[in-house]
Design a protein around this motif. Structure first.
Motif, PDB file in Angstrom:
ATOM      1  N   PHE A 184       6.942   3.856  -7.181  1.00  0.00           N
ATOM      2  CA  PHE A 184       5.683   3.112  -7.286  1.00  0.00           C
ATOM      3  C   PHE A 184       4.633   3.754  -6.395  1.00  0.00           C
ATOM      4  O   PHE A 184       4.940   4.481  -5.457  1.00  0.00           O
ATOM      5  CB  PHE A 184       5.879   1.638  -6.907  1.00  0.00           C
ATOM      6  CG  PHE A 184       6.289   1.401  -5.484  1.00  0.00           C
ATOM      7  CD1 PHE A 184       5.353   1.142  -4.489  1.00  0.00           C
ATOM      8  CD2 PHE A 184       7.636   1.429  -5.111  1.00  0.00           C
ATOM      9  CE1 PHE A 184       5.727   0.918  -3.173  1.00  0.00           C
ATOM     10  CE2 PHE A 184       8.029   1.201  -3.800  1.00  0.00           C
ATOM     11  CZ  PHE A 184       7.077   0.939  -2.832  1.00  0.00           C
ATOM     12  N   LYS A 185       3.364   3.469  -6.704  1.00  0.00           N
ATOM     13  CA  LYS A 185       2.245   3.952  -5.911  1.00  0.00           C
ATOM     14  C   LYS A 185       1.456   2.771  -5.351  1.00  0.00           C
ATOM     15  O   LYS A 185       1.553   1.648  -5.856  1.00  0.00           O
ATOM     16  CB  LYS A 185       1.326   4.845  -6.749  1.00  0.00           C
ATOM     17  CG  LYS A 185       1.951   6.184  -7.134  1.00  0.00           C
ATOM     18  CD  LYS A 185       0.932   7.084  -7.837  1.00  0.00           C
ATOM     19  CE  LYS A 185       1.526   8.448  -8.146  1.00  0.00           C
ATOM     20  NZ  LYS A 185       0.519   9.363  -8.762  1.00  0.00           N
ATOM     21  N   VAL A 186       0.670   3.049  -4.313  1.00  0.00           N
ATOM     22  CA  VAL A 186      -0.078   1.974  -3.660  1.00  0.00           C
ATOM     23  C   VAL A 186      -1.561   2.289  -3.532  1.00  0.00           C
ATOM     24  O   VAL A 186      -2.291   1.562  -2.871  1.00  0.00           O
ATOM     25  CB  VAL A 186       0.505   1.665  -2.262  1.00  0.00           C
ATOM     26  CG1 VAL A 186       1.922   1.147  -2.371  1.00  0.00           C
ATOM     27  CG2 VAL A 186       0.453   2.897  -1.358  1.00  0.00           C
ATOM     28  N   GLU A 187      -2.023   3.354  -4.179  1.00  0.00           N
ATOM     29  CA  GLU A 187      -3.401   3.793  -3.943  1.00  0.00           C
ATOM     30  C   GLU A 187      -4.435   2.768  -4.415  1.00  0.00           C
ATOM     31  O   GLU A 187      -5.557   2.727  -3.906  1.00  0.00           O
ATOM     32  CB  GLU A 187      -3.649   5.164  -4.593  1.00  0.00           C
ATOM     33  CG  GLU A 187      -3.958   5.162  -6.083  1.00  0.00           C
ATOM     34  CD  GLU A 187      -2.720   4.974  -6.946  1.00  0.00           C
ATOM     35  OE1 GLU A 187      -2.862   4.911  -8.179  1.00  0.00           O
ATOM     36  OE2 GLU A 187      -1.611   4.900  -6.395  1.00  0.00           O
ATOM     37  N   GLU A 188      -4.073   1.918  -5.372  1.00  0.00           N
ATOM     38  CA  GLU A 188      -5.038   0.954  -5.891  1.00  0.00           C
ATOM     39  C   GLU A 188      -4.965  -0.397  -5.179  1.00  0.00           C
ATOM     40  O   GLU A 188      -5.761  -1.292  -5.458  1.00  0.00           O
ATOM     41  CB  GLU A 188      -4.815   0.766  -7.390  1.00  0.00           C
ATOM     42  CG  GLU A 188      -5.107   2.022  -8.210  1.00  0.00           C
ATOM     43  CD  GLU A 188      -4.932   1.808  -9.700  1.00  0.00           C
ATOM     44  OE1 GLU A 188      -4.569   0.678 -10.087  1.00  0.00           O
ATOM     45  OE2 GLU A 188      -5.170   2.748 -10.467  1.00  0.00           O
ATOM     46  N   LEU A 189      -4.017  -0.542  -4.274  1.00  0.00           N
ATOM     47  CA  LEU A 189      -3.874  -1.805  -3.553  1.00  0.00           C
ATOM     48  C   LEU A 189      -4.815  -1.869  -2.360  1.00  0.00           C
ATOM     49  O   LEU A 189      -5.097  -0.853  -1.723  1.00  0.00           O
ATOM     50  CB  LEU A 189      -2.434  -1.979  -3.075  1.00  0.00           C
ATOM     51  CG  LEU A 189      -1.345  -2.111  -4.135  1.00  0.00           C
ATOM     52  CD1 LEU A 189       0.021  -2.208  -3.464  1.00  0.00           C
ATOM     53  CD2 LEU A 189      -1.570  -3.312  -5.031  1.00  0.00           C
ATOM     54  N   GLU A 190      -5.296  -3.062  -2.062  1.00  0.00           N
ATOM     55  CA  GLU A 190      -6.097  -3.251  -0.857  1.00  0.00           C
ATOM     56  C   GLU A 190      -5.193  -3.136   0.362  1.00  0.00           C
ATOM     57  O   GLU A 190      -4.015  -3.482   0.313  1.00  0.00           O
ATOM     58  CB  GLU A 190      -6.770  -4.622  -0.880  1.00  0.00           C
ATOM     59  CG  GLU A 190      -7.782  -4.791  -2.000  1.00  0.00           C
ATOM     60  CD  GLU A 190      -8.442  -6.157  -1.963  1.00  0.00           C
ATOM     61  OE1 GLU A 190      -8.188  -6.914  -1.005  1.00  0.00           O
ATOM     62  OE2 GLU A 190      -9.217  -6.455  -2.892  1.00  0.00           O
ATOM     63  N   ASP A 191      -5.732  -2.664   1.468  1.00  0.00           N
ATOM     64  CA  ASP A 191      -4.939  -2.400   2.666  1.00  0.00           C
ATOM     65  C   ASP A 191      -4.158  -3.627   3.132  1.00  0.00           C
ATOM     66  O   ASP A 191      -3.005  -3.522   3.555  1.00  0.00           O
ATOM     67  CB  ASP A 191      -5.843  -1.906   3.799  1.00  0.00           C
ATOM     68  CG  ASP A 191      -6.326  -0.481   3.552  1.00  0.00           C
ATOM     69  OD1 ASP A 191      -5.734   0.204   2.709  1.00  0.00           O
ATOM     70  OD2 ASP A 191      -7.309  -0.071   4.199  1.00  0.00           O
TER      71      ASP A 191
END
Length: 207
Positions: A184-191
């Motif tokens: 999975f990736k997290v680049e689009e999630l808010e911090d």
């Protein structure tokens, strides 16, 4: 005996003993693997909890064969022991802390990824608390748009240390069940939600 001399002896003996113990446990145990159907071909971040470190070299080899990997390890003395142990399994290390000297160790990890290495991280290491998520895994994943792949294993019989990470030592001749979760990736999630999401994905294996 002086502290420096004692540490020099221990840093020579403990890696040899540790690697031998890991190999003995693995070879005597029954193994079962439950691996995600799609593993990225490009460099990715291997994420596992600090207390589940012992058998991870074998799970990684099962998944990636002889691919290059470097583990982020603290500069403490126990980190030196761990670095020397994993070196015996053909695994490099990136030394430093994401809390102290964070910029340097993160830049070194990113450089390794750009050289084609996977990067292994224990998000709750080196000092916990258990199952916490440090900033390093978030920073590297977002900077490199890299997949995170959760690794986990369970042992049917084990010793558990009375340490902050509840470190697991499988007993010889037990059964080891290895898990690799979906990337999975997290680049689009808010911090503010990223760490909680990573933790949730890492705790999906019945914990």
């Amino acid at each position: 005996m002086k502290k420096e001399t004692k540490r020099k002896i221990l840093s020579t003996l403990l890696p040899f003993i540790g690697a031998l113990l890991i190999r003995f446990i693995y070879l005597t145990c029954k193994k079962e693997y439950k691996i995600a159907s799609k593993i990225p071909k490009e460099p990715f971040i291997v994420a596992f909890w600090h207390g589940e470190l012992l058998m991870q070299p074998y799970l990684y080899k099962k998944v990636r064969g002889k691919h290059k990997i470097a583990v982020m390890i603290s500069e403490h003395f126990d980190g030196e022991i761990i670095a020397r142990i994993v070196k015996r399994f053909g695994i490099d290390s990136v030394r430093g802390s994401t809390k102290k000297g964070a910029a340097k160790v993160l830049l070194n990890a990113i450089r390794k990824m750009r050289e084609g290495y996977d990067i292994a991280i224990t998000p709750d290491g080196p000092r916990g608390p258990r199952y916490s998520i440090a900033d390093g895994i978030v920073a590297i994943s977002k900077k490199e748009d890299a997949y995170i792949v959760p690794f986990h294993y369970e042992a049917s019989k084990y010793w558990q240390l009375n340490s902050w990470d509840k470190f697991i030592i499988p007993k010889p001749f037990s059964k080891l069940t290895f898990y690799v979760g979906e990337p999975f990736k997290v680049e689009e999630l808010e911090d503010k939600s990223t760490k909680e999401y990573i933790k949730k994905r890492m705790l999906q294996f019945g914990k």
